[in-house]
Design a protein around this motif. Structure first.
Motif, short mmCIF file in Angstrom:
data_model
loop_
_atom_site.label_atom_id
_atom_site.label_comp_id
_atom_site.label_asym_id
_atom_site.label_seq_id
_atom_site.Cartn_x
_atom_site.Cartn_y
_atom_site.Cartn_z
N GLY A 48 0.83 -1.20 0.00
CA GLY A 48 0.00 0.00 0.00
C GLY A 48 0.86 1.25 0.00
N VAL A 49 0.55 2.17 -0.88
CA VAL A 49 1.27 3.44 -0.96
C VAL A 49 0.43 4.49 -0.24
N ASP A 50 0.95 5.02 0.83
CA ASP A 50 0.25 6.02 1.63
C ASP A 50 0.16 7.32 0.82
N PRO A 51 -1.05 7.78 0.49
CA PRO A 51 -1.17 9.02 -0.31
C PRO A 51 -0.60 10.24 0.40
N ALA A 52 -0.47 10.18 1.71
CA ALA A 52 0.07 11.32 2.47
C ALA A 52 1.60 11.30 2.54
N TRP A 53 2.23 10.21 2.04
CA TRP A 53 3.68 10.10 2.10
C TRP A 53 4.34 11.23 1.31
N GLN A 54 5.35 11.85 1.87
CA GLN A 54 6.12 12.87 1.16
C GLN A 54 7.59 12.50 1.23
#
Length: 158
Positions: free
Chosen positions: A105-111
């Motif tokens: 899963g790729v966290d959409p909030a990841w920066q």
């Protein structure tokens, strides 16, 4: 390649980078590494190699920085090089087949730390037809099981 550095002509080498061909459940992970929407070009996650660190270790670091995913690095599958014909930029990318360790899963909030990656997504082979993706051979390399491929020198795309 020679260019002027501090008023003197100096030899410069092509930039070396590593990239992950990360296919999970029939989908390839792509990222957009152009801050502020400067381009819609998608590519495999990865980045520049740091001296003193192995190619796989560099790739593990880069993929984590860009996506938050932990990966296992497998075998090389593509060598691609590109350059700016009007300038002195020349890069060689070595692509490795990789697998996700743990959740995909790729966290959409990841920066990413440098805030360069603006989009990350899992795409099917068919999805790739609607996207601008480089290199041109990426879909074939990702979804076919061919041995290592070499892409000859091509002009940079922005």
């Amino acid at each position: 390649m020679r260019r002027k550095i501090e008023g003197k002509m100096a030899e410069t080498s092509p930039r070396l980078a590593v990239r992950a061909v990360l296919v999970h459940d029939g989908r390839l992970l792509l990222v957009n590494a152009y801050p502020d929407g400067k381009s819609d070009l998608m590519c495999a996650p990865g980045g520049g190699v740091e001296k003193g660190s192995s190619l796989p270790d560099n790739l593990i670091r880069e993929v984590y920085e860009e996506t938050g995913l932990r990966i296992h690095v497998g075998t090389p599958c593509l060598v691609n090089e590109f350059h700016d014909p009007a300038g002195d930029f020349h890069q060689v990318d070595i692509y490795f087949r990789c697998t996700v360790i743990g959740s995909a899963g790729v966290d959409p909030a990841w920066q990413d730390a440098e805030k360069i990656v603006t989009d990350r997504r899992w795409v099917t082979h068919d999805d790739m037809h609607a996207l601008r993706v480089k290199p041109d051979s990426l879909a074939k390399v990702a979804f076919d099981s061919d041995p290592i491929t070499y892409d000859p020198l091509e002009p940079i795309v922005r």
